[in-house]
Design a protein around this motif. Structure first.
Motif, PDB file in Angstrom:
ATOM      1  N   THR A  73     -32.656  -4.983  12.887  1.00 38.01           N
ATOM      2  CA  THR A  73     -33.821  -5.550  12.216  1.00 38.01           C
ATOM      3  C   THR A  73     -34.152  -6.922  12.789  1.00 38.01           C
ATOM      4  O   THR A  73     -33.348  -7.531  13.507  1.00 38.01           O
ATOM      5  CB  THR A  73     -33.552  -5.740  10.709  1.00 38.01           C
ATOM      6  OG1 THR A  73     -32.514  -6.711  10.570  1.00 38.01           O
ATOM      7  CG2 THR A  73     -33.142  -4.428  10.052  1.00 38.01           C
ATOM      8  N   ASP A  75     -34.211  -9.470  10.975  1.00 39.44           N
ATOM      9  CA  ASP A  75     -33.196 -10.337  10.372  1.00 39.44           C
ATOM     10  C   ASP A  75     -31.946 -10.399  11.247  1.00 39.44           C
ATOM     11  O   ASP A  75     -31.333 -11.458  11.403  1.00 39.44           O
ATOM     12  CB  ASP A  75     -32.796  -9.814   8.983  1.00 39.44           C
ATOM     13  CG  ASP A  75     -33.907  -9.930   7.950  1.00 39.44           C
ATOM     14  OD1 ASP A  75     -34.682 -10.897   8.014  1.00 39.44           O
ATOM     15  OD2 ASP A  75     -33.993  -9.059   7.066  1.00 39.44           O
ATOM     16  N   ASN A  76     -31.541  -9.250  11.797  1.00 39.42           N
ATOM     17  CA  ASN A  76     -30.325  -9.199  12.623  1.00 39.42           C
ATOM     18  C   ASN A  76     -30.444 -10.067  13.872  1.00 39.42           C
ATOM     19  O   ASN A  76     -29.435 -10.488  14.442  1.00 39.42           O
ATOM     20  CB  ASN A  76     -30.030  -7.767  13.073  1.00 39.42           C
ATOM     21  CG  ASN A  76     -29.715  -6.800  11.950  1.00 39.42           C
ATOM     22  OD1 ASN A  76     -29.943  -5.604  12.077  1.00 39.42           O
ATOM     23  ND2 ASN A  76     -29.202  -7.302  10.835  1.00 39.42           N
ATOM     24  N   TRP A 145     -39.121  -5.319   7.315  1.00 37.10           N
ATOM     25  CA  TRP A 145     -39.798  -4.764   6.133  1.00 37.10           C
ATOM     26  C   TRP A 145     -41.115  -5.499   5.851  1.00 37.10           C
ATOM     27  O   TRP A 145     -42.095  -4.883   5.414  1.00 37.10           O
ATOM     28  CB  TRP A 145     -38.873  -4.786   4.919  1.00 37.10           C
ATOM     29  CG  TRP A 145     -38.465  -6.171   4.465  1.00 37.10           C
ATOM     30  CD1 TRP A 145     -37.380  -6.875   4.874  1.00 37.10           C
ATOM     31  CD2 TRP A 145     -39.164  -7.003   3.527  1.00 37.10           C
ATOM     32  NE1 TRP A 145     -37.350  -8.110   4.264  1.00 37.10           N
ATOM     33  CE2 TRP A 145     -38.417  -8.209   3.423  1.00 37.10           C
ATOM     34  CE3 TRP A 145     -40.306  -6.853   2.760  1.00 37.10           C
ATOM     35  CZ2 TRP A 145     -38.813  -9.261   2.593  1.00 37.10           C
ATOM     36  CZ3 TRP A 145     -40.707  -7.898   1.925  1.00 37.10           C
ATOM     37  CH2 TRP A 145     -39.962  -9.081   1.850  1.00 37.10           C
ATOM     38  N   CYS A 176     -23.642  -2.232  -1.530  1.00 40.11           N
ATOM     39  CA  CYS A 176     -24.658  -1.444  -2.208  1.00 40.11           C
ATOM     40  C   CYS A 176     -25.970  -2.224  -2.244  1.00 40.11           C
ATOM     41  O   CYS A 176     -26.265  -2.924  -3.213  1.00 40.11           O
ATOM     42  CB  CYS A 176     -24.185  -1.085  -3.614  1.00 40.11           C
ATOM     43  SG  CYS A 176     -25.245   0.149  -4.395  1.00 40.11           S
ATOM     44  N   ARG A 177     -26.707  -2.136  -1.140  1.00 39.04           N
ATOM     45  CA  ARG A 177     -28.003  -2.802  -1.085  1.00 39.04           C
ATOM     46  C   ARG A 177     -28.821  -2.199   0.037  1.00 39.04           C
ATOM     47  O   ARG A 177     -28.273  -1.570   0.954  1.00 39.04           O
ATOM     48  CB  ARG A 177     -27.837  -4.305  -0.899  1.00 39.04           C
ATOM     49  CG  ARG A 177     -27.038  -4.719   0.314  1.00 39.04           C
ATOM     50  CD  ARG A 177     -26.680  -6.213   0.183  1.00 39.04           C
ATOM     51  NE  ARG A 177     -26.032  -6.733   1.371  1.00 39.04           N
ATOM     52  CZ  ARG A 177     -25.191  -7.754   1.381  1.00 39.04           C
ATOM     53  NH1 ARG A 177     -24.890  -8.375   0.255  1.00 39.04           N
ATOM     54  NH2 ARG A 177     -24.649  -8.188   2.494  1.00 39.04           N
ATOM     55  N   LEU A 178     -30.129  -2.390  -0.025  1.00 36.85           N
ATOM     56  CA  LEU A 178     -31.025  -1.802   0.968  1.00 36.85           C
ATOM     57  C   LEU A 178     -31.112  -2.664   2.224  1.00 36.85           C
ATOM     58  O   LEU A 178     -31.422  -2.152   3.304  1.00 36.85           O
ATOM     59  CB  LEU A 178     -32.432  -1.634   0.390  1.00 36.85           C
ATOM     60  CG  LEU A 178     -32.577  -0.680  -0.803  1.00 36.85           C
ATOM     61  CD1 LEU A 178     -34.059  -0.572  -1.195  1.00 36.85           C
ATOM     62  CD2 LEU A 178     -32.055   0.709  -0.465  1.00 36.85           C
ATOM     63  N   SER A 179     -30.932  -3.963   2.103  1.00 39.52           N
ATOM     64  CA  SER A 179     -31.083  -4.880   3.248  1.00 39.52           C
ATOM     65  C   SER A 179     -32.398  -4.664   3.979  1.00 39.52           C
ATOM     66  O   SER A 179     -32.452  -4.676   5.215  1.00 39.52           O
ATOM     67  CB  SER A 179     -29.906  -4.710   4.225  1.00 39.52           C
ATOM     68  OG  SER A 179     -28.683  -4.971   3.577  1.00 39.52           O
ATOM     69  N   GLY A 180     -33.456  -4.419   3.214  1.00 36.69           N
ATOM     70  CA  GLY A 180     -34.781  -4.287   3.819  1.00 36.69           C
ATOM     71  C   GLY A 180     -35.102  -2.929   4.409  1.00 36.69           C
ATOM     72  O   GLY A 180     -36.140  -2.764   5.053  1.00 36.69           O
ATOM     73  N   PRO A 183     -38.619  -0.273   2.377  1.00 36.31           N
ATOM     74  CA  PRO A 183     -38.719  -0.484   0.927  1.00 36.31           C
ATOM     75  C   PRO A 183     -39.654   0.486   0.212  1.00 36.31           C
ATOM     76  O   PRO A 183     -39.382   0.851  -0.930  1.00 36.31           O
ATOM     77  CB  PRO A 183     -39.221  -1.933   0.807  1.00 36.31           C
ATOM     78  CG  PRO A 183     -39.729  -2.306   2.155  1.00 36.31           C
ATOM     79  CD  PRO A 183     -38.983  -1.466   3.147  1.00 36.31           C
TER      80      PRO A 183
ATOM     81  N   VAL B 187     -35.533  -6.101  -1.937  1.00 37.44           N
ATOM     82  CA  VAL B 187     -35.100  -5.683  -0.587  1.00 37.44           C
ATOM     83  C   VAL B 187     -33.685  -6.142  -0.243  1.00 37.44           C
ATOM     84  O   VAL B 187     -32.974  -5.462   0.482  1.00 37.44           O
ATOM     85  CB  VAL B 187     -36.069  -6.149   0.544  1.00 37.44           C
ATOM     86  CG1 VAL B 187     -37.362  -5.371   0.511  1.00 37.44           C
ATOM     87  CG2 VAL B 187     -36.310  -7.637   0.497  1.00 37.44           C
ATOM     88  N   TYR B 188     -33.271  -7.296  -0.751  1.00 40.66           N
ATOM     89  CA  TYR B 188     -31.932  -7.800  -0.416  1.00 40.66           C
ATOM     90  C   TYR B 188     -30.975  -7.773  -1.609  1.00 40.66           C
ATOM     91  O   TYR B 188     -29.857  -8.285  -1.522  1.00 40.66           O
ATOM     92  CB  TYR B 188     -32.020  -9.240   0.104  1.00 40.66           C
ATOM     93  CG  TYR B 188     -32.839  -9.407   1.365  1.00 40.66           C
ATOM     94  CD1 TYR B 188     -32.562  -8.642   2.498  1.00 40.66           C
ATOM     95  CD2 TYR B 188     -33.875 -10.341   1.431  1.00 40.66           C
ATOM     96  CE1 TYR B 188     -33.302  -8.795   3.653  1.00 40.66           C
ATOM     97  CE2 TYR B 188     -34.620 -10.507   2.593  1.00 40.66           C
ATOM     98  CZ  TYR B 188     -34.327  -9.723   3.703  1.00 40.66           C
ATOM     99  OH  TYR B 188     -35.057  -9.878   4.857  1.00 40.66           O
ATOM    100  N   ALA B 189     -31.410  -7.210  -2.717  1.00 40.19           N
ATOM    101  CA  ALA B 189     -30.596  -7.268  -3.946  1.00 40.19           C
ATOM    102  C   ALA B 189     -29.296  -6.493  -3.793  1.00 40.19           C
ATOM    103  O   ALA B 189     -29.273  -5.394  -3.242  1.00 40.19           O
ATOM    104  CB  ALA B 189     -31.390  -6.697  -5.123  1.00 40.19           C
ATOM    105  N   ASP B 190     -28.222  -7.070  -4.302  1.00 37.11           N
ATOM    106  CA  ASP B 190     -26.985  -6.305  -4.459  1.00 37.11           C
ATOM    107  C   ASP B 190     -27.097  -5.503  -5.744  1.00 37.11           C
ATOM    108  O   ASP B 190     -27.525  -6.020  -6.781  1.00 37.11           O
ATOM    109  CB  ASP B 190     -25.787  -7.267  -4.519  1.00 37.11           C
ATOM    110  CG  ASP B 190     -25.391  -7.732  -3.129  1.00 37.11           C
ATOM    111  OD1 ASP B 190     -24.979  -6.889  -2.318  1.00 37.11           O
ATOM    112  OD2 ASP B 190     -25.549  -8.944  -2.853  1.00 37.11           O
ATOM    113  N   LEU B 220     -29.019 -11.980   3.250  1.00 36.93           N
ATOM    114  CA  LEU B 220     -30.459 -11.719   3.305  1.00 36.93           C
ATOM    115  C   LEU B 220     -30.812 -10.927   4.560  1.00 36.93           C
ATOM    116  O   LEU B 220     -31.772 -11.243   5.265  1.00 36.93           O
ATOM    117  CB  LEU B 220     -31.258 -13.025   3.229  1.00 36.93           C
ATOM    118  CG  LEU B 220     -30.984 -13.886   1.996  1.00 36.93           C
ATOM    119  CD1 LEU B 220     -31.868 -15.114   1.988  1.00 36.93           C
ATOM    120  CD2 LEU B 220     -31.163 -13.098   0.704  1.00 36.93           C
ATOM    121  N   GLY B 221     -30.007  -9.935   4.830  1.00 36.20           N
ATOM    122  CA  GLY B 221     -30.275  -9.024   5.950  1.00 36.20           C
ATOM    123  C   GLY B 221     -29.840  -9.549   7.303  1.00 36.20           C
ATOM    124  O   GLY B 221     -29.971  -8.855   8.296  1.00 36.20           O
TER     125      GLY B 221
END
Lengths: 222, 222
Positions: A73, A75-76, A145, A176-180, A183, B187-190, B220-221
């Motif tokens: 991403t 972000d990465n 995203w 346990c999260r989507l990390s973008g 969405p 999008v970044y929520a745990d 945050l990703g």
């Protein structure tokens, strides 16, 4: 979707009550896997390519029609250059290898950024079919995203509009999260987390996720 | 946020390494809870109001600054009329009771639909403060993720733009999915899932979620 490879098993022959149409894959934990072994964190990504093919083969066998892999991403890209090179190279290698197999390939990501690997431009934002086209395989590469949503604001459709709703999202690495991850397509996705790091992928992980999914009622929020 | 109620405990006095700024709450399982007891499914919602105040009190004690409760959605409106009345009434009651306490209240939802309860119009899309305003409490009422995103396309900002990023999303009732809960802010929520149904809320559930959150690294990703 009426073609069958020798290794393909009809979903009816599996023990799962339901097979999701579209599985999202977040192959997390490459860096932690490498660090545990005293390697440079970035060296973990190279060990994450082959597990993807094991998973791909299993998806074919189970008759899953579409899978989306979280490559890397925007972000990465904040990570150190050595890690950036490593995850970019892993993505390029994975897509190049898949192009020799049986899949309808699609890469979604911001191609206008220098972080997008030019080797993947032929698959960017259009689907390219290989083999019998038994499965749609999507890679998110230099995905963002916010870029995806802003595209919808500008043009009326998501940059990722070729990717449908995600039914089951499987994430390796215990978080346990989507990390973008997509969405919009993930609003109703059932999420299954596997504690093991991605390079330690085992086919049984997918089986566990599908077993879990079989127990979920699909209500689409209703 | 410098005010303190008698019941408020400084986060430093808790055992948690970190306290999230903003917690999302999906109070699922009211209908399954009722069905297990031989009641009409819709009767479960009335039993979901008081647990919300127990949770609210605990959030105040721990110094959490913002919480967003998933009231009901456009998707939920497909349910039978008796259930619709029950969850609408539960939302109205919860907001009305909270208006006598210590909170900055905000209701986000599509007020142009007849499904939006008119009793909540005074709190719709603007924050109304009560007591010392120690905590922001948001309710999603007749919320629709697609409506939220379409608003951004039309106006340049989300209908829910007054609600910030969600740090920790806690869902009761055993299912691990967003079900359309604030897709952009999440999008970044745990995500932390509690198997018990919402009417069986115990303060220990929040403690478990906060303990979990303390173990998560916030990237945050990145």
């Amino acid at each position: 979707m009426t073609t069958h490879s020798a290794l393909r098993v009809s979903p009816r022959q599996t023990s799962f009550a339901r097979i999701p149409n579209h599985i999202g894959v977040i192959p997390d934990g490459n860096r932690r896997w490498a660090a545990l072994r005293g390697m440079d964190k970035g060296d973990g990504y190279a060990y994450g390519v082959q597990p993807g093919f094991l998973l791909y083969q299993r998806l074919l066998e189970y008759g899953v029609r579409e899978a989306t892999f979280y490559g890397f991403t925007k972000d990465n890209n904040k990570r150190p250059p050595r890690q950036r090179s490593a995850f970019t190279e892993a993505c390029v290698q994975a897509v190049a290898e898949l192009a020799n197999r049986d899949a309808n390939l699609l890469v979604i990501g911001n191609t206008r950024s220098p972080a997008f690997p030019k080797e993947l431009l032929p698959y960017a934002n259009r689907r390219v079919s290989f083999g019998k086209g038994s499965i749609n395989v999507n890679f998110l590469v230099n995905y963002d995203w916010l870029w995806d949503l802003h595209c919808a604001r500008r043009t009326g459709r998501l940059a990722s509009h070729l990717i449908p709703r995600v039914d089951l999202l499987v994430r390796w690495g215990g978080r346990c999260r989507l990390s973008g991850f997509l969405p919009v397509q993930s609003v109703y996705a059932d999420i299954y987390v596997i504690d093991e790091y991605w390079p330690d992928f085992q086919p049984g992980h997918l089986d566990a996720a599908l077993q879990y999914y079989s127990t979920c009622d699909v209500t689409l929020g209703g």
